[in-house]
Enzyme design. Structure first.
Site, PDB file in Angstrom:
ATOM      1  N   GLU A  36     -11.973  -0.441  -2.997  1.00 25.09           N
ATOM      2  CA  GLU A  36     -10.904   0.375  -2.023  1.00 25.09           C
ATOM      3  C   GLU A  36      -9.749   0.967  -2.774  1.00 25.09           C
ATOM      4  O   GLU A  36      -9.653   1.261  -3.977  1.00 25.09           O
ATOM      5  CB  GLU A  36     -10.447  -0.738  -1.155  1.00 25.09           C
ATOM      6  CG  GLU A  36      -9.857  -1.648  -1.912  1.00 25.09           C
ATOM      7  CD  GLU A  36      -9.021  -2.990  -0.972  1.00 25.09           C
ATOM      8  OE1 GLU A  36      -9.747  -3.137   0.139  1.00 25.09           O
ATOM      9  OE2 GLU A  36      -8.472  -3.886  -1.487  1.00 25.09           O
ATOM     10  N   ASP A  89       0.707  -1.233  -0.092  1.00 25.46           N
ATOM     11  CA  ASP A  89      -0.017   0.062  -0.067  1.00 25.46           C
ATOM     12  C   ASP A  89       0.650   1.357  -0.001  1.00 25.46           C
ATOM     13  O   ASP A  89       0.480   2.236   0.787  1.00 25.46           O
ATOM     14  CB  ASP A  89      -0.986   0.121   1.342  1.00 25.46           C
ATOM     15  CG  ASP A  89      -1.492  -1.258   1.393  1.00 25.46           C
ATOM     16  OD1 ASP A  89      -2.215  -1.904   0.719  1.00 25.46           O
ATOM     17  OD2 ASP A  89      -1.698  -1.686   2.558  1.00 25.46           O
TER      18      ASP A  89
END
Length: 346
Positions: free
Chosen positions: A249, A38
């Site tokens: 997301e 991420d």
């Protein structure tokens, strides 16, 4: 220090492009001594700083709520240039130092304003509900000190903060399934909504990311969260059943030639997509796929300009072969003459 594989910058002869190497060179991880994912990349003080999550092996069974992602701290990395050495600035924030947080410090982001650096992060509170926290530092490399409470009115995961040319900053957030976004569909938390809105809702508008203007001190929202609407080319909202295009997301915002580019992951179809708009609030019109599925199926990214070129930071699971033990990577992002992003095949 971790050396970035020199093959990344061995440009194809006559092209000067990383993109041209997609099929010829395997992009190497930026970090190999820890599992990182991420990656949120920003340029501060002429350097690239990367704010990733830190994957660990917690020996928790995989489930749709992401119970096997048990990250508990953050490291910060920096690079003087793409292809240069990567410096690990060490652990900059630990869950034990966040008064309100219990576990699962997932994908973070960072911002700078008022002489202060801000680290935004999701974590489950003592009741098992994801909230968004903020920690501050006078250095982009930390360490960061957390505020005693999460941001009021915050929920779900994947905060991403974009600062526009006028100095206003906006936070985008949200994630379905384990990110609990569906549980806030009615405006209040409903634990019975587990993974999506269920059968019978396929032809309704898809769940959307949320956005709010940040206050001047960057520690709170200046307004209630609102929906980030993604439309098709006919101006109709994307539907819940549109798994190849709808938001799941991993929101990110960047601006290019006066247009706002909202990018995100589709989740269970593992595509990295983007939509274009004329305002940081949207609405945004779906444009296409930035990157096809990576090894390891989860995808979460950031997009940053550095030295006149644009780069995509992302992760895959090439080092471990496990979806919850990932590694961050970077490659050049190219556009056509109209500003459309060229699809990458990782």
């Amino acid at each position: 220090m971790i050396s970035f594989n020199k093959l990344l910058i061995a440009f194809a002869a006559g092209t000067g492009s990383l993109y041209a190497q997609n099929d010829a060179v395997k992009i190497q991880p930026l970090v190999t001594d820890l599992y990182t994912a991420d990656p949120s990349a920003h340029v501060f003080n002429g350097k690239i700083y990367i704010y990733p999550s830190h994957d660990v092996e917690a020996h928790v069974a995989q489930d749709d709520e992401g119970g096997h992602f048990q990250m508990r701290d953050y490291h910060v990395y920096s690079m003087d240039k793409i292809g240069g050495k990567v410096t690990d600035h060490g652990r900059v924030l630990d869950v034990k130092d966040v008064p309100w947080a219990d576990k699962q410090m997932w994908a973070p982001d960072a911002a700078f304003k008022n002489g202060t650096y801000y680290l935004y992060f999701p974590a489950k509170d003592k009741q098992g509900i994801f909230r968004i926290g903020v920690a501050t530092s006078k250095s982009p490399s930390g360490p960061f000190k957390a505020q005693p409470e999460p941001i009021a009115g915050s929920y779900s995961i994947d905060p991403a903060v974009f600062t526009d040319a006028d100095g206003k900053s906006y936070m985008y957030l949200g994630g379905i399934w384990g990110g609990q976004l569906q549980r806030w569909h009615s405006g209040t938390y409903d634990k019975t909504l587990m993974t999506d809105l269920g059968k019978g809702h396929e032809n309704e508008s898809a769940l959307s990311a949320k956005v709010a203007l940040m206050s001047g001190d960057m520690l709170s929202f200046a307004e209630p969260l609102r929906d980030v609407q993604i439309l098709d080319t006919n101006g109709k909202p994307l539907l819940a059943a549109d798994n190849d295009r709808r938001f799941f997301e991993g929101a990110w915002m960047h601006k290019y030639n006066g247009k706002y580019y909202f990018s995100y992951s589709t989740g269970d179809t593992h595509l990295l997509c983007y939509a274009e708009g004329s305002s940081p609030y949207g609405p945004f019109t779906y444009k296409g796929v930035i990157m096809n599925p990576v090894e390891g199926w989860t995808t979460h990214h950031s997009i940053v300009e550095f030295d006149g070129k644009w780069y995509l930071f992302y992760h895959d699971s090439a080092l471990s072969g496990k979806t919850h033990l990932r590694n961050v990577k970077v490659r050049e992002l190219l556009r056509d003459e109209a500003g459309n992003i060229k699809t990458i095949n990782p």
